[in-house]
Design an enzyme around this catalytic site. Structure first.
Site, PDB file in Angstrom:
ATOM      1  N   ASN B  69       0.826  -1.203   0.000  1.00  0.00           N
ATOM      2  CA  ASN B  69       0.000   0.000   0.000  1.00  0.00           C
ATOM      3  C   ASN B  69       0.855   1.245   0.000  1.00  0.00           C
ATOM      4  O   ASN B  69       1.951   1.292   0.557  1.00  0.00           O
ATOM      5  CB  ASN B  69      -1.000   0.002   1.167  1.00  0.00           C
ATOM      6  CG  ASN B  69      -0.439   0.645   2.408  1.00  0.00           C
ATOM      7  OD1 ASN B  69      -0.360   1.870   2.505  1.00  0.00           O
ATOM      8  ND2 ASN B  69      -0.018  -0.166   3.373  1.00  0.00           N
ATOM      9  N   GLY B  72      -0.210   6.940   1.737  1.00  0.00           N
ATOM     10  CA  GLY B  72       0.405   8.257   1.933  1.00  0.00           C
ATOM     11  C   GLY B  72      -0.238   9.070   3.029  1.00  0.00           C
ATOM     12  O   GLY B  72      -0.294  10.303   2.954  1.00  0.00           O
ATOM     13  N   LEU B  73      -0.736   8.368   4.069  1.00  0.00           N
ATOM     14  CA  LEU B  73      -1.218   9.068   5.262  1.00  0.00           C
ATOM     15  C   LEU B  73      -2.279  10.118   4.958  1.00  0.00           C
ATOM     16  O   LEU B  73      -2.271  11.204   5.555  1.00  0.00           O
ATOM     17  CB  LEU B  73      -0.044   9.728   6.001  1.00  0.00           C
ATOM     18  CG  LEU B  73       0.864   8.773   6.766  1.00  0.00           C
ATOM     19  CD1 LEU B  73       2.098   9.520   7.256  1.00  0.00           C
ATOM     20  CD2 LEU B  73       0.131   8.154   7.958  1.00  0.00           C
ATOM     21  N   ASN B  99      -2.713   6.919  16.323  1.00  0.00           N
ATOM     22  CA  ASN B  99      -1.496   6.769  15.525  1.00  0.00           C
ATOM     23  C   ASN B  99      -1.088   8.127  14.972  1.00  0.00           C
ATOM     24  O   ASN B  99      -1.790   8.726  14.155  1.00  0.00           O
ATOM     25  CB  ASN B  99      -1.770   5.767  14.390  1.00  0.00           C
ATOM     26  CG  ASN B  99      -0.523   5.442  13.576  1.00  0.00           C
ATOM     27  OD1 ASN B  99      -0.178   6.165  12.653  1.00  0.00           O
ATOM     28  ND2 ASN B  99       0.154   4.365  13.935  1.00  0.00           N
ATOM     29  N   CYS B 131       7.512   7.433   8.645  1.00  0.00           N
ATOM     30  CA  CYS B 131       7.457   8.552   7.711  1.00  0.00           C
ATOM     31  C   CYS B 131       8.871   9.015   7.371  1.00  0.00           C
ATOM     32  O   CYS B 131       9.729   9.046   8.247  1.00  0.00           O
ATOM     33  CB  CYS B 131       6.744   9.712   8.395  1.00  0.00           C
ATOM     34  SG  CYS B 131       5.300  10.273   7.538  1.00  0.00           S
ATOM     35  N   ASN B 193       5.920  -1.936  11.709  1.00  0.00           N
ATOM     36  CA  ASN B 193       5.137  -1.403  10.591  1.00  0.00           C
ATOM     37  C   ASN B 193       5.388  -2.242   9.329  1.00  0.00           C
ATOM     38  O   ASN B 193       5.948  -3.328   9.416  1.00  0.00           O
ATOM     39  CB  ASN B 193       5.539   0.063  10.355  1.00  0.00           C
ATOM     40  CG  ASN B 193       4.357   0.903   9.891  1.00  0.00           C
ATOM     41  OD1 ASN B 193       3.646   0.517   8.966  1.00  0.00           O
ATOM     42  ND2 ASN B 193       4.139   2.041  10.521  1.00  0.00           N
ATOM     43  N   THR B 194       4.986  -1.727   8.175  1.00  0.00           N
ATOM     44  CA  THR B 194       5.101  -2.490   6.916  1.00  0.00           C
ATOM     45  C   THR B 194       6.549  -2.615   6.426  1.00  0.00           C
ATOM     46  O   THR B 194       7.409  -1.808   6.776  1.00  0.00           O
ATOM     47  CB  THR B 194       4.282  -1.813   5.800  1.00  0.00           C
ATOM     48  OG1 THR B 194       4.655  -0.439   5.735  1.00  0.00           O
ATOM     49  CG2 THR B 194       2.795  -1.903   6.093  1.00  0.00           C
ATOM     50  N   GLY B 218       0.343  -8.004   5.550  1.00  0.00           N
ATOM     51  CA  GLY B 218      -0.423  -9.225   5.301  1.00  0.00           C
ATOM     52  C   GLY B 218       0.376 -10.479   5.604  1.00  0.00           C
ATOM     53  O   GLY B 218       1.565 -10.418   5.943  1.00  0.00           O
ATOM     54  N   GLY B 266      -3.858  -6.004  11.147  1.00  0.00           N
ATOM     55  CA  GLY B 266      -4.245  -5.037  10.131  1.00  0.00           C
ATOM     56  C   GLY B 266      -4.955  -5.671   8.954  1.00  0.00           C
ATOM     57  O   GLY B 266      -6.172  -5.889   8.965  1.00  0.00           O
TER      58      GLY B 266
HETATM   59  C1  LIG Z   1      -4.013   0.309   3.758  1.00  0.00           C
HETATM   60  C2  LIG Z   1      -3.083   0.418   4.918  1.00  0.00           C
HETATM   61  C3  LIG Z   1      -2.914   1.644   5.567  1.00  0.00           C
HETATM   62  C4  LIG Z   1      -2.051   1.764   6.646  1.00  0.00           C
HETATM   63  N1  LIG Z   1      -1.911   2.976   7.276  1.00  0.00           N
HETATM   64  C5  LIG Z   1      -1.104   3.066   8.365  1.00  0.00           C
HETATM   65  C6  LIG Z   1      -0.991   4.279   9.089  1.00  0.00           C
HETATM   66  O1  LIG Z   1      -1.639   5.268   8.762  1.00  0.00           O
HETATM   67  N2  LIG Z   1      -0.150   4.343  10.160  1.00  0.00           N
HETATM   68  C7  LIG Z   1       0.571   3.246  10.554  1.00  0.00           C
HETATM   69  O2  LIG Z   1       1.320   3.316  11.527  1.00  0.00           O
HETATM   70  N3  LIG Z   1       0.463   2.083   9.917  1.00  0.00           N
HETATM   71  C8  LIG Z   1      -0.350   1.969   8.824  1.00  0.00           C
HETATM   72  N4  LIG Z   1      -0.456   0.762   8.172  1.00  0.00           N
HETATM   73  C9  LIG Z   1       0.312  -0.383   8.673  1.00  0.00           C
HETATM   74  C10 LIG Z   1      -0.529  -1.266   9.562  1.00  0.00           C
HETATM   75  O3  LIG Z   1      -1.008  -0.557  10.671  1.00  0.00           O
HETATM   76  C11 LIG Z   1       0.289  -2.467  10.036  1.00  0.00           C
HETATM   77  O4  LIG Z   1       1.371  -2.002  10.820  1.00  0.00           O
HETATM   78  C12 LIG Z   1       0.833  -3.268   8.890  1.00  0.00           C
HETATM   79  O5  LIG Z   1      -0.123  -3.359   7.865  1.00  0.00           O
HETATM   80  C13 LIG Z   1       1.282  -4.670   9.298  1.00  0.00           C
HETATM   81  O6  LIG Z   1       0.244  -5.409   9.885  1.00  0.00           O
HETATM   82  P1  LIG Z   1      -0.720  -6.378   9.035  1.00  0.00           P
HETATM   83  O7  LIG Z   1       0.154  -7.283   8.225  1.00  0.00           O
HETATM   84  O8  LIG Z   1      -1.520  -7.082  10.059  1.00  0.00           O
HETATM   85  O9  LIG Z   1      -1.537  -5.511   8.147  1.00  0.00           O
HETATM   86  C14 LIG Z   1      -1.320   0.633   7.084  1.00  0.00           C
HETATM   87  C15 LIG Z   1      -1.497  -0.591   6.445  1.00  0.00           C
HETATM   88  C16 LIG Z   1      -2.368  -0.717   5.382  1.00  0.00           C
HETATM   89  C17 LIG Z   1      -2.507  -2.054   4.715  1.00  0.00           C
END
Ligand SMILES: Cc1cc2nc3c(=O)[nH]c(=O)nc-3n(C[C@H](O)[C@H](O)[C@H](O)COP(=O)(O)O)c2cc1C
Ligand SMILES: Cc1cc2nc3c(=O)[nH]c(=O)nc-3n(C[C@H](O)[C@H](O)[C@H](O)COP(=O)(O)OP(=O)(O)OC[C@H]3O[C@@H](n4cnc5c(N)ncnc54)[C@H](O)[C@@H]3O)c2cc1C
Ligand SMILES: Cc1cc2nc3c(=O)[nH]c(=O)nc-3n(C[C@H](O)[C@H](O)[C@H](O)COP(=O)(O)OP(=O)(O)OC[C@H]3O[C@@H](n4cnc5c(N)ncnc54)[C@H](O)[C@@H]3O)c2cc1C
Ligand SMILES: Cc1cc2nc3c(=O)[nH]c(=O)nc-3n(C[C@H](O)[C@H](O)[C@H](O)COP(=O)(O)O)c2cc1C
Ligand code: FES
Ligand code: FES
Lengths: 262, 317, 317, 262
Positions: B69, B72-73, B99, B131, B193-194, B218, B266
């Site tokens: 993804n 972009g916040l 957050n 960020c 995070n990702t 994921g 998530g």
């Molecule tokens: C569409 C999307 C938007 C996200 N937006 C944020 C965010 O705004 N701030 C943040 O810290 N992490 C954000 N994340 C990361 C998730 O909070 C999480 O840390 C990450 O997806 C890993 O967990 P998961 O595999 O269970 O999704 C986002 C993830 C996705 C998929």
């Protein structure tokens, strides 16, 4: 049952009960649901995913083409791997569904109305009650491989005026759905359309030039369908943003920002 | 045995459920939040001081078992959020994990100050350091201990409540950033995070995303994030919140055994919005089958003999 | 248009196919090697100077879209391999890419020296720096530029032929390690080896693997490895060999567009031993459909306007 | 067709043509192959995977229980997610197979022989020609839920001496396959066995004490089945290593290192 932005939807595991192959490009899928779901109206869609596996990971958005008691039907085009796996399902297989999603399409009751479908783009309008000023359906197809899909749709639309256009002239007069609509649409009419981006863009441009209303069913990549991920975000003309999944998928062409068809 | 206790106590906050919807996944819709079962805390979308329109172009791309993804916040900015969104969320009965993304230190400071006015309604401030630090060369704030220290240098004195730091797996030395978070006064670390990935568009031959790279989440990343939790446990004294790829009670339990006191989920919500309710039930069944009365006993147990070790500790106590 | 040219020219070696079975995947069985279609070069299993029995216990664990392995470089040692295996492989008509793991500098030196005696039968020496540097604190040799430099300080003077360095994604600063490889005289970098992950056993609550962590490969890691290739391209002057999660011609083409001159394919062979033959056919079809005469034109094209950019370069030339 | 260590095997996409549910725990799957494959013999196995998806990623090893013309059959126990997905396949669905893998089991022709199966462990021996000194089958099951599997196996083994043991006594005398074999096996006999680790270990120990030969079908996690990944490595008593996929899956109990059953 969950609620988002006023929409109520369910997550259920259904079973494919019948599959009608519509040539190489598409299939008509009828799915039995385990119990009642919130009412579904034209323009709404579902996210369909394969149970138990993480690949494909996300559901695929498909318009609900029919909803009756405990059954829902979809018209699924083989666009890539995910839709291909869905189109190839065999009766008896399970499917996970999140539905109904999106806002029902609002078909004007006070003016002449056309329904325009670019092949499987017909699907979301199949359930729409025929409005008082209904002028007819216009369907566009690429080539003869869509013959079985056209025949299937003819059956579903029996009794309604139907114009067919075909890019290569094999299934109807040469041309596309927008050109087939052509001069017949009048200022003040409304065209409700769904199909490929190019078709929607052409229609939007034509509607601005021709002074008629265009209500367009948009497609965007979707992860959630419930307004969470912001993956389907578009910009409105006024600069505000909209989510296709909860604020659409049908939008008035006038609302849409210029970068929607980029 | 009565049904096992799933409560998670982490540095000053006790959650009825160890499972928390991660940031950026759910709409900030009070009706939806209220209907969520299986969680007590819920993360908001990432907020910034200034409103952000988010990234243009394609924002999502599926990968095998994963999701890239590049949202972009997109967010309305802290002030508008406090005015328009917070009141509704505060009435949902869920604990708000806010957050907050660090863009630059100045706006971070303003955001923390403004949020201070709502500290009674915000259970946890989750500082998102993924960020890019534009002043500091473009790498994310969380990629090096210095960035973590700098951000905490602003956020910690400004925020009296509970503060978690959400770390990035792109850190050169991950454990060092976790330790920097602890040293900087964080009450917990979210790991993580990702994972930075990329995708190309084979129609054009160009990057799929306007920013070329994007964050992978994921199930695909689960073994990677689990490894980070495993390696961080014991190296910091503050609680760890596991995050990345969790899709089942089994995954959540692995995170706990590896060292997590709570677990964020998530992407799996996209498959099943209602997933946490089922995971809580399944977690209880897993514990029951293993004769474990409380999930908290198992935090980090993989480092101390697994279930057998936990049994021994229990009978020794 | 005649069928597109897939040849890959990388720093002194030209391969008829850009696709190479990665190290550790195929048995070193001459009959099997001879039957492989769609490749010209083939990587051996990882060899070490001393024979190694590999790791005890469970060695494999599936993850969503991925595979964790902890084989532990089981191999007969360089000398026995040269005596017993090399003669057979040398007769297969495949170019041997010899994967040599660096355990310590002393044994690396001996191995390179011994292999020098067979330099006519070894097309490429692929130096695998994912082994822990026991002398240096246990992190893999490839995790920091110093380790890369140290290993090349031994391997480069000792090996007159083509030398690739296979980097590890666990590097704190990945590009810095790639640059260290170039500075140390490598002819190419393989980007990259497996991603460190973990798994637990929910019967015991203990790590699944004797060594706790294990290497993640397969489609799950594709977006991550592609990102590394994308970020490394343009930062080194030597060719890049992409590796990680490739399972289709589309994936391979993405690797090339991102910057890879050739592509190694590992885990997907477990799904389809015969996979490279089909990928070559599909690659040709992909190029044909895009009017591209030679794959080599597309190396790094994602950085220069994609297919349109490549067309412009061609017509400009 | 590929060759490894002298074994010739194919990779093909088959179609499930019939599925017989054997209670909640297992299913009998018959798969049609698209063309001829190398001959398959008792003891050999296949890796089965679901086409087009990366999750599950790896094939699951299953013994070939029957091979006739263009059909192969498997007896598949629901052990976890992967085998569960296979056991739930619906006729018409595709399956990818790599087969035949492993060495055929060598059943001694010069001495009394017993076949021992721990539930689905019977599968790899179903194709074995009955040796001259055949004494009989011994099957062990956990509980009554295996009734349908037992009935199915009875049908396939009609005419052969068969002893059944059942952990809870519901399908036959209380006990397991090894205890049911008990005193009937004589020094010098050979028992060919496949089933759970615990059963194989008990049999190996008994064989050492009782002076009979035990040929054991081992199960190990496998990524490749062709000797490449070294995931299935075991240690022989003499310290050398063996790969279950190409050097087995059947081994003489005497050969096996002590850590094989750990
Ligand atoms: C569409 C999307 C938007 C996200 N937006 C944020 C965010 O705004 N701030 C943040 O810290 N992490 C954000 N994340 C990361 C998730 O909070 C999480 O840390 C990450 O997806 C890993 O967990 P998961 O595999 O269970 O999704 C986002 C993830 C996705 C998929
Ligand atoms: C509200 C809505 C209703 C739809 N209704 C129908 C319908 O009734 N019948 C039908 O055949 N198709 C419909 N579509 C389009 C359908 O969702 C896509 O064709 C499908 O998602 C493509 O997935 P794929 O894996 O086959 O293709 P791939 O190209 O392999 O998909 C790659 C990724 O992009 C996404 N994607 C690709 N194309 C689209 C697209 N056009 N829209 C949304 N996501 C896309 C996929 O979901 C997937 O995540 C609808 C789309 C939307 C948004
Ligand atoms: C040579 C051989 C022949 C076999 N023949 C049969 C048969 O005819 N009928 C039958 O029902 N079963 C048979 N098995 C066992 C069968 O392969 C496993 O039950 C199956 O792989 C479990 O996969 P899962 O995803 O359902 O279980 P999970 O436990 O979810 O699997 C997790 C991982 O471990 C592996 N794994 C788990 N248990 C085993 C096991 N016992 N053997 C190998 N890998 C395992 C899986 O393949 C997977 O990669 C055989 C195994 C081998 C090695
Ligand atoms: C079972 C297995 C064994 C491996 N052994 C080695 C090895 O000996 N040396 C090495 O450099 N890489 C080894 N690798 C890593 C692969 O060569 C490759 O770099 C990695 O798997 C990523 O590519 P893939 O996703 O296409 O498999 C091994 C991978 C697997 C799955
Ligand atoms: S699909 Fe997630 S917000 Fe629309
Ligand atoms: S399964 Fe790969 S070597 Fe046996």
């Amino acid at each position: 049952m969950s609620v988002c932005g006023g929409h109520v939807f369910s997550e259920v595991r259904g079973t494919l009960v019948s599959r009608i192959s519509l040539g190489t490009g598409a299939a008509w899928l009828e799915i039995r649901l385990p119990g009642p779901i919130p009412p579904v109206r034209a323009g709404q869609f579902a996210l369909l995913s394969l149970p138990e596996v993480c690949d494909p990971l996300l559901g695929r958005p498909l318009a609900v083409a029919r909803a009756q008691e405990d059954r829902v039907s979809f018209l699924c085009r083989r666009a890539g791997r995910g839709s291909g796996l869905l189109a190839d399902l065999i009766p008896g297989q399970s499917v996970d569904l999140r539905l109904p999603l999106g806002r029902p399409v609002e078909v004007p009751q006070d003016r002449p109305v056309w329904f325009l479908g670019g092949s499987v783009g017909a699907a979301p309008l199949l359930m729409a009650p025929v409005p008082p000023g209904f002028r007819g359906w216009v369907l566009g197809f690429r080539d003869a491989s869509w013959g079985p899909a056209l025949e299937h749709l003819r059956g579903l639309l029996a009794g309604l005026p139907l114009t067919v256009a075909c890019d290569d002239g094999s299934l109807g007069p040469k041309g596309n759905a927008v050109s087939a609509l052509g001069e017949r649409v009048r200022p003040g009419d409304c065209v409700v359309a769904c199909g490929p981006e190019g078709m929607l863009q052409a229609l939007r441009d034509l509607s601005r030039a021709g002074g008629f209303q265009a209500i367009l069913g948009l497609e965007r990549r979707m992860a959630c369908g419930f307004g969470g991920c912001l993956g389907c975000r578009i910009t409105r003309r006024d600069g505000t943003s909209a989510r296709v999944c909860v604020d659409g998928p049908f939008f008035d062409g006038e609302e849409l920002g210029d970068d929607v068809f980029a | 045995m009565s049904s096992p206790d799933l409560r998670a106590t982490l540095g000053g906050v006790t959650l009825d459920s160890p499972l928390i919807p991660a940031s950026g996944i759910l709409p900030m819709d009070p009706v939806l939040w209220m209907g969520l079962e299986g969680c007590d805390g819920v993360c908001t979308k990432g907020l910034t001081w200034r409103p952000r329109a988010g990234n243009p172009g394609v924002r999502l791309e599926e990968t095998p078992g994963g999701l890239l993804n590049s949202i972009g916040l997109e967010n309305p900015g802290v002030q508008a959020w406090m005015r328009e969104t917070l009141p509704g969320l505060a009435g949902t009965g869920k604990r708000i994990v806010l957050n907050l993304a660090c863009e630059d230190l100045d706006s971070l400071g303003r955001a923390v100050e403004a949020l201070g006015g709502a500290s009674d309604r915000i259970a946890v401030l989750e500082l998102n350091l993924s960020c890019p630090n534009v002043d500091g060369g473009g790498a994310a704030w969380g990629e090096a201990p210095e960035g973590v220290r700098a951000a905490l240098g602003i956020a910690r004195p400004g925020w009296k409540g509970i503060l978690w730091v959400k770390l990035t797996p792109q850190a050169g030395d991950f454990v060092a950033t976790a330790r920097a978070a602890e040293a900087g006064g964080a009450d917990g670390v979210v790991v993580a995070n990702t994972w930075l990935g990329a995708a190309l568009d084979l129609q054009t031959g160009l990057p799929r995303f306007a920013r070329s790279v994007a964050g992978l989440s994921g199930p695909a990343v689960f073994p990677l994030s689990l490894r980070l939790v495993f390696q961080t446990y014991g190296r910091v004294g503050i609680p760890i919140v596991g995050c990345g790829g969790v899709r089942s009670a089994e995954d959540a339990l692995c995170m706990v055994l590896a060292g997590a006191s709570a677990v964020e989920v998530g992407t799996w919500h996209f498959r099943k919005l209602d997933c946490l309710a089922g995971m809580c039930r399944d977690l209880q069944a897993l514990l029951q089958a293993r004769g474990v009365a409380s999930l908290a006993e198992l935090v980090g147990a993989a480092h101390r003999g697994g279930f057998a070790g936990a049994r021994k500790e229990r009978s020794g106590a």
